[in-house]
Design a protein around this motif. Structure first.
Motif, short mmCIF file in Angstrom:
data_model
loop_
_atom_site.label_atom_id
_atom_site.label_comp_id
_atom_site.label_asym_id
_atom_site.label_seq_id
_atom_site.Cartn_x
_atom_site.Cartn_y
_atom_site.Cartn_z
N TRP A 156 0.82 -1.21 0.00
CA TRP A 156 0.00 0.00 0.00
C TRP A 156 0.86 1.26 0.00
O TRP A 156 0.54 2.24 -0.67
CB TRP A 156 -0.96 0.01 1.19
CG TRP A 156 -1.77 1.27 1.23
CD1 TRP A 156 -1.68 2.29 2.14
CD2 TRP A 156 -2.79 1.67 0.30
NE1 TRP A 156 -2.56 3.29 1.84
CE2 TRP A 156 -3.26 2.93 0.71
CE3 TRP A 156 -3.33 1.07 -0.83
CZ2 TRP A 156 -4.25 3.62 0.01
CZ3 TRP A 156 -4.32 1.75 -1.53
CH2 TRP A 156 -4.77 3.01 -1.10
N ASN A 201 -6.76 9.39 5.72
CA ASN A 201 -7.60 8.29 5.27
C ASN A 201 -6.77 7.19 4.61
O ASN A 201 -7.07 6.00 4.74
CB ASN A 201 -8.66 8.80 4.29
CG ASN A 201 -9.69 9.69 4.98
OD1 ASN A 201 -9.91 9.60 6.18
ND2 ASN A 201 -10.31 10.57 4.21
N SER A 202 -5.74 7.60 3.90
CA SER A 202 -4.85 6.62 3.29
C SER A 202 -4.12 5.80 4.36
O SER A 202 -3.88 4.60 4.18
CB SER A 202 -3.83 7.32 2.39
OG SER A 202 -2.99 6.39 1.75
N VAL A 219 -6.38 3.08 5.38
CA VAL A 219 -6.36 2.00 4.40
C VAL A 219 -5.11 1.15 4.60
O VAL A 219 -5.14 -0.07 4.42
CB VAL A 219 -6.42 2.57 2.96
CG1 VAL A 219 -6.31 1.44 1.94
CG2 VAL A 219 -7.72 3.33 2.76
#
Length: 451
Positions: free
Chosen positions: A31, A58-59, A62
């Protein structure tokens, strides 16, 4: 070690396979690579989005999923941890017994009341609404409703397989509903686990975006230009691994993954020694300008080595190794990392060499990075003070280690076997144990005279 407490010939098998942490690490770095490459990908595929790296908050969330999903999948599909007796689950019961909605309802009441009380405590404590903690509160607020909704089918499903349906959450719910049969010991166990989870989850979430952003947005061209930048960036990457894998560990405390909290540390000293190292307590005790200050007039390793690139490279490599051991000690736990808890026994990875690799590496890192004995004022008094107070911090971590050992020794015969094996075979633990056995006071063999 007593004569009757013999170490096993082989190191006890770890409850967590080495592959679990490695696949989580692979998912996290996949990621990170995607987040760094996103501008090039968006341009290549003509996506109508801003051409920026995905280094935002937000990343980072994730990224937690990218680490958690491979670890959970490996645990279930390969290690088959859901079939272990330690989960407290027997899946054959799902087919052979009917649901008990009365028990499930009481349990849900206990669970929801617990979350409501924790939410109230978050609201009361001002530090959760300042600085880095605001992000954690926002995440938990958004997660609240989905958790309440999803808890219903989850508890209904798990209750069908639970060998003992009346778990700690049920006992707290029974107390609230004034149902007979609740046990205060189980309620204490319930709250020990949830206080640990609530306190550390908020802290870990609060620092996750910063750890993630530093790596995703790093300019590698600038990094590779200087040896200190290389070392510092790798150290930041190790810190990101520690934070993000550790955060997953606090969140994913589920029985089907055999990652549930089996017990919280029952020792008051263990709680004091652990919590003193984290906000808000650490803000008033450790660090610059506070009660235990080991960085007064210090400038750090780069200041004293400026102009000598060879020494900077060698010393930076040492710091990278120490940080790498620290990160390794975290991802070796896979889904089970957390403070103050018993969630199984880890005997592989760096735990083959010492019982507390994270504490050893972290404390050595502070000495090597801060160099507390070198002060810009040239005052030997300040150098002595710095060294003394860093030694005090080392003592706090030694205290933490011993309270954790006491907790696990009381819980699991596998840990007792591991503890004994390490005393004889651990690369670091064995020589320290032999040294301690030589210098510790021996009990007198002469009978005391009667009074």
């Amino acid at each position: 070690m007593s004569a009757t407490e013999q170490a096993p010939h082989a190191r006890p098998k770890s409850d967590v396979s080495a592959a679990v942490g490695l696949v989580g690490l692979a998912g996290l770095f996949a990621w990170v690579a995607f987040a760094r490459a996103f501008p090039a990908l968006a341009e290549a595929f003509d996506w109508p989005v801003p051409l920026d790296t995905l280094g935002g908050r937000n990343s980072a969330l994730v990224g937690l999923l990218a680490a958690a999903i491979p670890m959970a999948a490996w645990s279930i599909l390969v290690d088959k941890v859901h079939l272990r007796a330690s989960t407290g689950l027997d899946w054959s019961l799902v087919r052979s017994r009917a649901p008990d909605h009365g028990v499930t309802l009481v349990k849900l009441v206990g669970l929801w009341a617990t979350w409501a009380i924790i939410a109230g405590l978050y609201c009361l404590c001002r530090w959760y609404w300042e600085g880095q903690y605001v992000f954690a509160m926002q995440v938990l607020a958004y997660a609240a409703l989905p958790l309440v909704v999803l808890s219903v089918p989850y508890v209904l499903w798990i209750d069908r397989a639970l060998v003992n349906r009346r778990d700690a959450a049920w006992h707290f719910g029974a107390l609230l509903l004034m149902r007979p049969g609740w046990d205060m010991g189980q309620i204490a166990k319930h709250w020990q686990a949830w206080i640990i989870k609530a306190f550390f989850t908020a802290f870990m979430l609060s620092i996750t975006p910063f750890a993630f952003n530093h790596i995703v947005t790093a300019n590698f061209a600038e990094v590779f230009a200087r040896p200190e930048r290389i070392a510092l960036t790798i150290i930041e990457a190790m810190f990101m691994i520690d934070v993000m894998i550790g955060t997953v560990g606090y969140i994913v405390t589920m029985r089907p993954l055999d990652a549930h909290i089996r017990s919280g540390n029952p020792l008051l000293g263990g709680w004091v020694a652990a919590l003193i190292c984290y906000p808000p307590i650490v803000w008033g005790i450790l660090g610059g300008g506070r009660a235990i200050n080991y960085e007064y007039d210090t400038a750090g390793w780069l200041h004293w080595m400026a102009g000598n690139d060879t020494l900077i490279a060698l010393w930076g490599a040492l710091l990278v190794v120490l940080t790498g051991i620290y990160a390794w000690a975290t991802f070796a736990f896979g889904l089970r990392f957390s403070n103050l808890t018993y969630r199984g026994v880890v005997t592989n990875g760096p735990y083959r060499f010492t019982r507390h690799p994270a504490y050893v590496s972290k404390n050595l890192f502070w000495w090597a990075a801060i160099l507390p004995f070198l002060v810009t004022s040239g005052s030997p008094v300040e150098a002595i003070r710095n060294c003394f107070f860093l030694a005090v911090v080392n003592g706090i971590y030694f205290w933490r280690a011993k309270t954790e050992e006491a907790h696990l020794l009381a819980e699991d015969p596998k840990y007792r076997a591991y503890h004994a094996w390490m005393a004889q075979h651990g690369l670091l633990t064995a020589p320290l144990t032999r040294l301690w056995n030589r210098i510790r006071p021996r009990p007198s063999l002469t009978a005391e005279p009667a009074e």
